[in-house]
Design an enzyme around this catalytic site. Structure first.
Site, PDB file in Angstrom:
ATOM      1  N   LYS A  24       0.814  -1.219   0.000  1.00 53.59           N
ATOM      2  CA  LYS A  24       0.000   0.000   0.000  1.00 53.59           C
ATOM      3  C   LYS A  24       0.846   1.266   0.000  1.00 53.59           C
ATOM      4  CE  LYS A  24      -4.412  -1.521   1.781  1.00 53.59           C
ATOM      5  NZ  LYS A  24      -5.463  -1.299   2.780  1.00 53.59           N
ATOM      6  N   LYS A  67      -4.899 -10.671  -7.232  1.00 50.25           N
ATOM      7  CA  LYS A  67      -6.060 -10.753  -6.339  1.00 50.25           C
ATOM      8  C   LYS A  67      -7.180  -9.830  -6.828  1.00 50.25           C
ATOM      9  CE  LYS A  67      -5.905  -8.706  -2.386  1.00 50.25           C
ATOM     10  NZ  LYS A  67      -5.550  -8.195  -1.059  1.00 50.25           N
ATOM     11  N   LYS A 120     -10.510  -3.965  -4.686  1.00 51.41           N
ATOM     12  CA  LYS A 120     -11.281  -2.740  -4.845  1.00 51.41           C
ATOM     13  C   LYS A 120     -10.500  -1.716  -5.664  1.00 51.41           C
ATOM     14  CE  LYS A 120     -13.206  -3.225  -0.187  1.00 51.41           C
ATOM     15  NZ  LYS A 120     -13.074  -2.882   1.227  1.00 51.41           N
TER      16      LYS A 120
HETATM   17  P1  TYM Z   1     -10.745  -5.712   3.656  1.00 51.20           P
HETATM   18  O1  TYM Z   1     -11.737  -4.643   3.953  1.00 51.20           O
HETATM   19  O2  TYM Z   1      -9.680  -5.440   2.652  1.00 51.20           O
HETATM   20  O3  TYM Z   1     -11.492  -7.021   3.202  1.00 51.20           O
HETATM   21  C1  TYM Z   1     -12.582  -7.560   3.943  1.00 51.20           C
HETATM   22  C2  TYM Z   1     -12.490  -9.070   3.948  1.00 51.20           C
HETATM   23  O4  TYM Z   1     -12.513  -9.554   2.596  1.00 51.20           O
HETATM   24  C3  TYM Z   1     -11.421 -10.435   2.387  1.00 51.20           C
HETATM   25  N1  TYM Z   1     -10.976 -10.322   0.992  1.00 51.20           N
HETATM   26  C4  TYM Z   1     -10.887 -11.358   0.145  1.00 51.20           C
HETATM   27  N2  TYM Z   1     -11.142 -12.673   0.313  1.00 51.20           N
HETATM   28  C5  TYM Z   1     -10.970 -13.464  -0.752  1.00 51.20           C
HETATM   29  N3  TYM Z   1     -10.532 -13.027  -1.983  1.00 51.20           N
HETATM   30  C6  TYM Z   1     -10.248 -11.711  -2.171  1.00 51.20           C
HETATM   31  N4  TYM Z   1      -9.843 -11.285  -3.370  1.00 51.20           N
HETATM   32  C7  TYM Z   1     -10.428 -10.817  -1.086  1.00 51.20           C
HETATM   33  N5  TYM Z   1     -10.247  -9.488  -0.926  1.00 51.20           N
HETATM   34  C8  TYM Z   1     -10.587  -9.200   0.343  1.00 51.20           C
HETATM   35  C9  TYM Z   1     -10.356  -9.972   3.354  1.00 51.20           C
HETATM   36  O5  TYM Z   1      -9.431 -10.995   3.635  1.00 51.20           O
HETATM   37  C10 TYM Z   1     -11.188  -9.597   4.571  1.00 51.20           C
HETATM   38  O6  TYM Z   1     -11.466 -10.735   5.359  1.00 51.20           O
HETATM   39  N6  TYM Z   1      -7.634  -5.421   7.561  1.00 51.20           N
HETATM   40  C11 TYM Z   1      -8.916  -5.935   7.120  1.00 51.20           C
HETATM   41  C12 TYM Z   1     -10.094  -5.413   7.914  1.00 51.20           C
HETATM   42  C13 TYM Z   1      -9.996  -5.575   9.391  1.00 51.20           C
HETATM   43  C14 TYM Z   1     -10.167  -6.781  10.132  1.00 51.20           C
HETATM   44  C15 TYM Z   1     -10.026  -6.430  11.487  1.00 51.20           C
HETATM   45  C16 TYM Z   1     -10.426  -8.104   9.756  1.00 51.20           C
HETATM   46  C17 TYM Z   1      -9.757  -4.578  10.296  1.00 51.20           C
HETATM   47  N7  TYM Z   1      -9.780  -5.095  11.529  1.00 51.20           N
HETATM   48  C18 TYM Z   1     -10.138  -7.364  12.520  1.00 51.20           C
HETATM   49  C19 TYM Z   1     -10.535  -9.044  10.791  1.00 51.20           C
HETATM   50  C20 TYM Z   1     -10.390  -8.683  12.122  1.00 51.20           C
HETATM   51  C21 TYM Z   1      -9.129  -5.533   5.668  1.00 51.20           C
HETATM   52  O7  TYM Z   1      -8.535  -4.595   5.181  1.00 51.20           O
HETATM   53  O8  TYM Z   1     -10.088  -6.231   5.015  1.00 51.20           O
END
Ligand code: TYM
Length: 348
Positions: free
Chosen positions: A115, A207, A210
Site C-alpha cells: 500500500k 487478487k 477494490k
Molecule cells: P478488507 O476490507 O480489505 O477485506 C474484507 C475481507 O474480505 C477479504 N478479501 C478477500 N477474500 C478473498 N478473496 C479476495 N480477493 C479478497 N479481498 C478481500 C479480506 O481478507 C477480509 O477478510 N484489515 C482488514 C479489515 C480488518 C479486520 C479487522 C479483519 C480490520 N480489523 C479485525 C478481521 C479482524 C481488511 O482490510 O479487510
C-alpha cells in the site's frame, strides 16, 4: 490454563466497492458462523482513513458496508453490527498495542509495503500502525476466532504475537489481578472454503481488489444482473476444457479461479464442481456460472438498495451495535489499563 469463551470478530473496510472476493472470502463465512457463535461484525472506518478518504463518500460507504452485511444475511439483533469509530476502546487499545508490538514486526507486513509503494516516507503513520489497530479490534473483545480471506493471514499472526507478548510481559500482574495465566486469547484465523483468495477476472495471478482500475476485474456486490452476467462472459480463460480433478487446474490460474468461485457460490467444493463439469468447454461453463452468480448476488444488491434508501434505519443499527459492543469492550479495556499500571478510574 485460562479458558476463553468462543467469540467471533471480523471487520471490513468501507473503502470502495465491496466485491465478490469480500463476499466469498469473508461475508459468506460471517453469515455461516452466526448459527454456532456469538459474533461481532465491524465496519472498520478508522482503518479506512489510513489512506485519504473523501468525507462525504466515506459516510456513504460506511452505510453501504452495513447494508451489505444485513442484505447478505447477518442478523444485527442476534449479533452485533457496528462501526469502529463509535467504540473508543478500539483506538485506546491500539495505542497500548503500539507500545507492545515491535517496529521490526510491522516492518515485515507485506500489505504495508504494497500500500505504501515506493514512497514510504509519505505514507501515513496510521498506515504503518494499521495492524496494531486490527489487533485491538479483535482483542478488545477477547475474540477467539476471526474469519478472513487469505490476504489477512499475516495480520492475524501479528495479532497473536501481540497477544502473546502482552500475556508474557505482564504475566505477574495478570496472575496477581486474578486473570489466570493469560489475559488475551491467541485469536485463531478462520481461512476456510474454496474462495479464500478470489482472483481478478482479467488476470488469474492478481487478487480481486477494490483498487484495480478495471471494473471488469471484479464483480461488485452492487452490480445488477446484466452487469454480473457480462463480467462473467468476458472473464479471461484458457482454451482447454475443464479438467475432471483439481490437479488438472495447476498452472491454469483463470480456470482455477472460476471453478473456485463456482464452488463457493454453490456451497460445494472444487472436487465436486469438476466431478460434475469436467470436460466442459468454458463456452458452456461460463453461462452456468453467470446464472449461479446472478441467482446468488442479484438479490443482495436489491436488498442493499432497499436498505440504503433508509439511512436512519442503518444509523440506528450501528448506534445500537456500538452500544452493545462498548458494553463488552469497555470493561476489558479497564482491565487492560489496570494490568498495565495505568490508574484507570472506573467511572460510573
Ligand atoms: P478488507 O476490507 O480489505 O477485506 C474484507 C475481507 O474480505 C477479504 N478479501 C478477500 N477474500 C478473498 N478473496 C479476495 N480477493 C479478497 N479481498 C478481500 C479480506 O481478507 C477480509 O477478510 N484489515 C482488514 C479489515 C480488518 C479486520 C479487522 C479483519 C480490520 N480489523 C479485525 C478481521 C479482524 C481488511 O482490510 O479487510
Amino acid at each position: 490454563m485460562t479458558i476463553f469463551a468462543p467469540r467471533v470478530f471480523s471487520g471490513v473496510q468501507p473503502t470502495g466497492n465491496l466485491h465478490l472476493g469480500n463476499y466469498l472470502g469473508a461475508i459468506v463465512r460471517f453469515v455461516a458462523l452466526q448459527d454456532t457463535h456469538e459474533c461481532l461484525y465491524c465496519v472498520v472506518d478508522l482503518h479506512a482513513i489510513t489512506v485519504w478518504q473523501d468525507p462525504a463518500e466515506l459516510k456513504r460507504q460506511i452505510r453501504e458496508v452495513t447494508a451489505a452485511f444485513i442484505a447478505a444475511g447477518i442478523d444485527p439483533k442476534a449479533h452485533i453490527v457496528f462501526n469502529q469509530s463509535q467504540v473508543s476502546a478500539h483506538a485506546e487499545l491500539a495505542w497500548i498495542f503500539n507500545c507492545v508490538a515491535r517496529m521490526g514486526w510491522l516492518n515485515r507486513m507485506t500489505q504495508f509495503k504494497e500500500k505504501a509503494g515506493k514512497d514510504r516516507e509519505n505514507a501515513s503513520v496510521g498506515l504503518f500502525a494499521y495492524p496494531n489497530l486490527m489487533s485491538a479490534d479483535i482483542l478488545a473483545y477477547k475474540a477467539t476466532h476471526v474469519p478472513v480471506g487469505e490476504d489477512q493471514k499475516q495480520h492475524l499472526e501479528l495479532a497473536r504475537d501481540t497477544a502473546a507478548k502482552f500475556n508474557h510481559d505482564y504475566a505477574e500482574t495478570i496472575a496477581a489481578l486474578g486473570h489466570g495465566d493469560a489475559f488475551f486469547p491467541l485469536p485463531e484465523p478462520l481461512i476456510q472454503g474454496p474462495a479464500t483468495r478470489v482472483m481478478s477476472l482479467r488476470d488469474g495471478t492478481k487478487k480481486m481488489s477494490k483498487s484495480d482500475p478495471s471494473d471488469y476485474s471484479r464483480i461488485n456486490l452492487t452490480d445488477d444482473a446484466d452487469g454480473i452476467a457480462q463480467k462473467v462472459r468476458k472473464a479471461k480463460t484458457d482454451p482447454e476444457p475443464l479438467p475432471s480433478e483439481p490437479k488438472g487446474l495447476e498452472g491454469r490460474p483463470e480456470a482455477d479461479n472460476l471453478v473456485g468461485i463456482y464452488a463457493a457460490l454453490a456451497g460445494t467444493s472444487r472436487d465436486q464442481v469438476l466431478a460434475e463439469h469436467g470436460g466442459a468447454q468454458f463456452s458452456a461453463f461460463k453461462p452456468l456460472l453467470a446464472e449461479l452468480a446472478v441467482e446468488k448476488l442479484a438479490p443482495i444488491a436489491g436488498e442493499m438498495r432497499r436498505l440504503l434508501a433508509d439511512p436512519a434505519y442503518i444509523d440506528g443499527v450501528l448506534g445500537d451495535g456500538a452500544e452493545r459492543a462498548a458494553a463488552i469492550a469497555d470493561p476489558i479495556l479497564a482491565d487492560v489499563k489496570d494490568v498495565v499500571g495505568l490508574l484507570a478510574s472506573r467511572r460510573r
